[in-house]
Motif scaffolding. Structure first.
Motif, PDB file in Angstrom:
ATOM      1  N   THR A  46     -22.617 -82.750  37.981  1.00 40.49           N
ATOM      2  CA  THR A  46     -21.941 -82.969  36.703  1.00 40.49           C
ATOM      3  C   THR A  46     -20.541 -83.533  36.926  1.00 40.49           C
ATOM      4  OG1 THR A  46     -23.102 -81.017  35.860  1.00 40.49           O
ATOM      5  CG2 THR A  46     -21.346 -81.923  34.491  1.00 40.49           C
ATOM      6  N   LEU A  47     -20.274 -84.669  36.298  1.00 35.38           N
ATOM      7  CA  LEU A  47     -18.948 -85.285  36.294  1.00 35.38           C
ATOM      8  C   LEU A  47     -18.305 -85.028  34.942  1.00 35.38           C
ATOM      9  CD1 LEU A  47     -16.673 -87.360  37.119  1.00 35.38           C
ATOM     10  CD2 LEU A  47     -18.176 -89.130  36.160  1.00 35.38           C
ATOM     11  N   THR A  48     -17.124 -84.406  34.924  1.00 37.37           N
ATOM     12  CA  THR A  48     -16.377 -84.202  33.695  1.00 37.37           C
ATOM     13  C   THR A  48     -14.911 -84.561  33.929  1.00 37.37           C
ATOM     14  OG1 THR A  48     -15.994 -81.868  34.249  1.00 37.37           O
ATOM     15  CG2 THR A  48     -17.876 -82.368  32.830  1.00 37.37           C
ATOM     16  N   SER A  49     -14.173 -84.697  32.860  1.00 38.37           N
ATOM     17  CA  SER A  49     -12.726 -84.931  32.971  1.00 38.37           C
ATOM     18  C   SER A  49     -12.079 -84.619  31.616  1.00 38.37           C
ATOM     19  CB  SER A  49     -12.440 -86.389  33.372  1.00 38.37           C
ATOM     20  OG  SER A  49     -12.845 -87.283  32.354  1.00 38.37           O
ATOM     21  N   PRO A  50     -10.763 -84.329  31.611  1.00 36.30           N
ATOM     22  CA  PRO A  50      -9.938 -84.121  32.796  1.00 36.30           C
ATOM     23  C   PRO A  50     -10.159 -82.726  33.353  1.00 36.30           C
ATOM     24  CG  PRO A  50      -8.627 -83.760  30.842  1.00 36.30           C
ATOM     25  CD  PRO A  50      -9.997 -84.182  30.362  1.00 36.30           C
ATOM     26  N   HIS A  51      -9.479 -82.387  34.445  1.00 40.74           N
ATOM     27  CA  HIS A  51      -9.553 -81.025  34.954  1.00 40.74           C
ATOM     28  C   HIS A  51      -8.408 -80.214  34.358  1.00 40.74           C
ATOM     29  CE1 HIS A  51      -6.800 -83.107  37.762  1.00 40.74           C
ATOM     30  NE2 HIS A  51      -6.201 -81.935  37.886  1.00 40.74           N
ATOM     31  N   LEU A  52      -8.549 -78.906  34.388  1.00 42.60           N
ATOM     32  CA  LEU A  52      -7.512 -78.035  33.846  1.00 42.60           C
ATOM     33  C   LEU A  52      -6.591 -77.493  34.946  1.00 42.60           C
ATOM     34  CD1 LEU A  52      -9.560 -76.173  31.125  1.00 42.60           C
ATOM     35  CD2 LEU A  52      -7.479 -77.480  30.731  1.00 42.60           C
ATOM     36  N   ILE A  53      -7.169 -77.088  36.077  1.00 35.67           N
ATOM     37  CA  ILE A  53      -6.367 -76.500  37.147  1.00 35.67           C
ATOM     38  C   ILE A  53      -6.521 -77.271  38.460  1.00 35.67           C
ATOM     39  CG2 ILE A  53      -5.913 -74.412  38.504  1.00 35.67           C
ATOM     40  CD1 ILE A  53      -6.977 -72.807  36.094  1.00 35.67           C
ATOM     41  N   ARG A  54      -7.754 -77.516  38.889  1.00 37.43           N
ATOM     42  CA  ARG A  54      -7.997 -78.201  40.164  1.00 37.43           C
ATOM     43  C   ARG A  54      -8.846 -79.443  39.934  1.00 37.43           C
ATOM     44  NH1 ARG A  54     -11.531 -75.143  43.294  1.00 37.43           N
ATOM     45  NH2 ARG A  54     -10.950 -76.319  45.150  1.00 37.43           N
TER      46      ARG A  54
ATOM     47  N   LEU B  91      -8.558 -99.883  42.343  1.00 34.18           N
ATOM     48  CA  LEU B  91      -9.284 -98.971  41.465  1.00 34.18           C
ATOM     49  C   LEU B  91      -8.312 -98.003  40.812  1.00 34.18           C
ATOM     50  CD1 LEU B  91     -12.323 -97.969  43.742  1.00 34.18           C
ATOM     51  CD2 LEU B  91     -12.341 -99.618  41.872  1.00 34.18           C
ATOM     52  N   THR B  92      -8.582 -97.661  39.551  1.00 35.80           N
ATOM     53  CA  THR B  92      -7.777 -96.632  38.900  1.00 35.80           C
ATOM     54  C   THR B  92      -8.210 -95.256  39.407  1.00 35.80           C
ATOM     55  OG1 THR B  92      -9.296 -96.297  37.033  1.00 35.80           O
ATOM     56  CG2 THR B  92      -7.632 -98.044  36.810  1.00 35.80           C
ATOM     57  N   TYR B  93      -7.403 -94.268  39.086  1.00 38.36           N
ATOM     58  CA  TYR B  93      -7.676 -92.870  39.434  1.00 38.36           C
ATOM     59  C   TYR B  93      -9.063 -92.465  38.936  1.00 38.36           C
ATOM     60  CZ  TYR B  93      -6.485 -87.778  39.449  1.00 38.36           C
ATOM     61  OH  TYR B  93      -6.437 -86.417  39.648  1.00 38.36           O
ATOM     62  N   PHE B  94      -9.380 -92.803  37.671  1.00 42.74           N
ATOM     63  CA  PHE B  94     -10.670 -92.402  37.107  1.00 42.74           C
ATOM     64  C   PHE B  94     -11.824 -93.166  37.754  1.00 42.74           C
ATOM     65  CE2 PHE B  94     -14.140 -92.561  34.000  1.00 42.74           C
ATOM     66  CZ  PHE B  94     -14.344 -91.195  33.809  1.00 42.74           C
TER      67      PHE B  94
ATOM     68  N   THR C  11     -28.995 -84.476  44.359  1.00 48.66           N
ATOM     69  CA  THR C  11     -29.206 -83.756  43.104  1.00 48.66           C
ATOM     70  C   THR C  11     -30.477 -84.235  42.415  1.00 48.66           C
ATOM     71  OG1 THR C  11     -27.812 -85.355  41.924  1.00 48.66           O
ATOM     72  CG2 THR C  11     -26.743 -83.343  42.748  1.00 48.66           C
ATOM     73  N   ASP C  12     -31.025 -83.391  41.566  1.00 48.59           N
ATOM     74  CA  ASP C  12     -32.238 -83.721  40.804  1.00 48.59           C
ATOM     75  C   ASP C  12     -31.918 -84.441  39.507  1.00 48.59           C
ATOM     76  OD1 ASP C  12     -34.099 -82.367  42.595  1.00 48.59           O
ATOM     77  OD2 ASP C  12     -33.230 -80.504  41.821  1.00 48.59           O
ATOM     78  N   VAL C  13     -30.689 -84.276  39.014  1.00 42.82           N
ATOM     79  CA  VAL C  13     -30.259 -84.926  37.779  1.00 42.82           C
ATOM     80  C   VAL C  13     -28.739 -85.041  37.820  1.00 42.82           C
ATOM     81  CG1 VAL C  13     -30.230 -82.694  36.555  1.00 42.82           C
ATOM     82  CG2 VAL C  13     -30.323 -84.818  35.229  1.00 42.82           C
ATOM     83  N   MET C  14     -28.214 -86.134  37.271  1.00 44.37           N
ATOM     84  CA  MET C  14     -26.772 -86.323  37.159  1.00 44.37           C
ATOM     85  C   MET C  14     -26.385 -86.337  35.682  1.00 44.37           C
ATOM     86  SD  MET C  14     -25.914 -89.299  39.971  1.00 44.37           S
ATOM     87  CE  MET C  14     -26.658 -89.285  41.611  1.00 44.37           C
ATOM     88  N   VAL C  15     -25.368 -85.564  35.352  1.00 44.07           N
ATOM     89  CA  VAL C  15     -24.805 -85.533  33.999  1.00 44.07           C
ATOM     90  C   VAL C  15     -23.402 -86.122  34.093  1.00 44.07           C
ATOM     91  CG1 VAL C  15     -24.151 -84.083  32.046  1.00 44.07           C
ATOM     92  CG2 VAL C  15     -26.157 -83.475  33.440  1.00 44.07           C
ATOM     93  N   LEU C  16     -23.199 -87.294  33.494  1.00 47.40           N
ATOM     94  CA  LEU C  16     -21.949 -88.033  33.657  1.00 47.40           C
ATOM     95  C   LEU C  16     -21.218 -88.124  32.322  1.00 47.40           C
ATOM     96  CD1 LEU C  16     -23.228 -90.999  35.898  1.00 47.40           C
ATOM     97  CD2 LEU C  16     -22.456 -88.718  36.607  1.00 47.40           C
ATOM     98  N   GLU C  17     -20.045 -87.527  32.260  1.00 53.36           N
ATOM     99  CA  GLU C  17     -19.227 -87.581  31.041  1.00 53.36           C
ATOM    100  C   GLU C  17     -18.341 -88.824  31.064  1.00 53.36           C
ATOM    101  OE1 GLU C  17     -15.538 -85.279  28.811  1.00 53.36           O
ATOM    102  OE2 GLU C  17     -16.609 -84.253  30.433  1.00 53.36           O
ATOM    103  N   VAL C  18     -18.420 -89.612  30.019  1.00 57.97           N
ATOM    104  CA  VAL C  18     -17.575 -90.800  29.876  1.00 57.97           C
ATOM    105  C   VAL C  18     -16.119 -90.369  29.741  1.00 57.97           C
ATOM    106  CG1 VAL C  18     -16.998 -92.680  28.288  1.00 57.97           C
ATOM    107  CG2 VAL C  18     -19.391 -92.237  28.899  1.00 57.97           C
ATOM    108  N   GLY C  19     -15.221 -91.123  30.388  1.00 60.46           N
ATOM    109  CA  GLY C  19     -13.810 -90.799  30.288  1.00 60.46           C
ATOM    110  C   GLY C  19     -13.176 -91.292  29.001  1.00 60.46           C
ATOM    111  N   LEU C  20     -13.426 -92.553  28.659  1.00 63.75           N
ATOM    112  CA  LEU C  20     -12.775 -93.170  27.495  1.00 63.75           C
ATOM    113  C   LEU C  20     -13.693 -94.244  26.915  1.00 63.75           C
ATOM    114  CD1 LEU C  20     -10.272 -93.583  25.705  1.00 63.75           C
ATOM    115  CD2 LEU C  20      -9.334 -95.060  27.474  1.00 63.75           C
ATOM    116  N   GLY C  21     -14.155 -94.023  25.688  1.00 68.48           N
ATOM    117  CA  GLY C  21     -14.998 -95.013  25.027  1.00 68.48           C
ATOM    118  C   GLY C  21     -16.424 -94.973  25.535  1.00 68.48           C
TER     119      GLY C  21
END
Length: 421
Positions: free
Chosen positions: A73-81, A114-117, A133-143
């Motif tokens: 799972t890819l998410t953003s932003p992070h809260l602590i780490r 490349l940008t940070y994201f 992994t058996d499945v990837m869940v990718l959260e879009v950063g912007l748009g």
């Protein structure tokens, strides 16, 4: 070529590679993806939307993990780490894995900035591929259309919601923003739209590319009862589902988007009703209407736009009576601060405000003036969010309620202190 055994050093480095924090476009990421030969060998679910993305990702992750699948799972932003952004089975991966990914990207990119994201996105998929992994869940950063995540073809696209946010990049009206988010759709693949009414731009784009559009309240829906709910999908139904542990009036609708995707990919990734029920209970998403244990009641909410503010107020109104309602509040300068204040002004008796320690933070005198302009007079100014929060705790009675909101950064300052204790 840059190299380091420290993730902090790497993060400082990747912030310096591109002169801009945000530079929309797929060309740079696509070039490096091809050099890395980075092509997912498992189903990919891409999640976009103004709000609700993180929660939908959390439901998908928990349910697929309960079904026995290995979930990246890819998410953003992070809260602590930073590691929170790249997780396997909901657990952040190690510094070592992320550094290996950064090293591979650095070697492949040459002089491509490349940008940070963009680094973040490529690193996540690189880690997931390495870990099979058996499945990837990718959260879009912007748009969506021009977001780095969109270089990877999806097997199921989800748009959770569309509202006004990031106008400088996505446009100033819902139809334009909807078109940008619909850019994650793919021909002959499921495309889930999680709100009503359906936007014309989303409908047209899905039709133009022959995506399989599935809409909330039309192709899938929910039926709520006391302490349980049903999910209806075409001619199927999942009955007597538990109310999600994640709080907020919008969470069942978010969960329905996740379940629609699960039904669409059922042949590739079969899931039992037991896994669905366990996943709904176990899914968590830090900082989304999160209630901390103890008294007075403390709520943390990362909501930072009008759509999220409306959802926050609606959820607050369903809570038990509170004698005094205190807001610990700050926002970023590029957000719609006036509209958020207007929506929330009746929900709080006192406002404790402070500057955020980030470059994009609104100046505290500007924030104070905006609150005054909206008729709010019970305001106290503090040096930082932690001091404001501690003062709220010191003066609040057990029957009072404290809500920390306005930005990921606002909530992160409180979570960091709780983690350190």
């Amino acid at each position: 070529m840059f190299t380091s055994h420290s993730l902090d050093n790497w993060l400082q480095y990747i912030e310096s590679v591109h002169p801009q924090t945000i530079d929309m476009g797929l060309a740079r990421t696509k070039q490096v993806q091809e050099k890395l030969n980075l092509k997912p060998q498992c189903p990919v679910i891409t999640v976009s939307g103004t709000n609700g993305k993180g929660s939908v990702c959390a439901y998908l992750t928990a349910i697929y993990h309960e079904a026995g699948f290995k979930v990246g799972t890819l998410t953003s932003p992070h809260l602590i780490r930073f590691n929170e952004r790249i997780a396997i089975n909901a657990e952040p991966v190690t510094d070592e894995l992320i550094i290996q990914a950064f090293e591979a990207i650095e070697q492949a990119r040459g002089d491509i900035p490349l940008t940070y994201f963009e680094f973040n996105t490529l690193a996540a998929v690189w880690v997931f591929a390495q870990q099979q992994t058996d499945v990837m869940v990718l959260e879009v950063g912007l748009g969506g259309r021009l977001d780095a995540v969109n270089v990877f073809d999806t097997d199921c696209a989800i748009i959770t919601s569309v509202d006004i946010d990031h106008q400088d990049y996505l446009g100033t009206d819902l139809e334009t923003i909807g078109f940008e988010k619909a850019g994650i759709f793919r021909s002959n693949k499921p495309a889930i739209f999680g709100q009503q009414p359906l936007l014309n731009s989303v409908n047209k784009h899905a039709h133009d590319i022959d995506a399989q559009l599935l809409c909330y309240d039309t192709d899938f829906s929910i039926r709520t009862m006391d302490n349980q709910w049903d999910f209806l999908f075409k001619d199927k139904a999942r009955h007597a589902l538990p109310i999600p542990t994640m709080r907020g009036t919008y969470q069942i609708q978010n969960a329905s988007c996740a379940l629609a995707a699960i039904e669409c990919l059922y042949e590739q990734l079969p899931v039992t009703i037991g896994a669905i029920k366990r996943g709904l209970i176990k899914a968590s998403n830090t900082g989304r209407f999160q209630i901390l244990p103890g008294r007075p009641m403390v709520i943390l909410d990362v909501g930072h736009n009008p759509h999220a503010a409306r959802a926050l107020v609606k959820s607050l109104n369903l809570l038990p009576f509170a004698s005094k309602k205190i807001a610990v509040f700050s926002m970023l300068a590029d957000k719609d601060i006036d509209e958020v204040i207007e929506i929330c002004k009746g929900a709080f008796d006192e406002w404790f405000i402070a500057p955020l320690n980030v470059p994009r933070a609104v100046a505290i005198d500007v924030l104070h003036q905006k609150l005054n302009t909206h008729g709010i007079k019970q305001i106290q100014i503090f040096e930082n969010i932690e001091t404001a929060y501690q003062h709220a705790l010191s003066c609040a009675q057990e029957s009072d309620r404290i809500t920390v909101f306005g930005s990921f950064h606002t909530v992160a300052e409180i979570l960091t202190q709780h983690t350190l204790k």
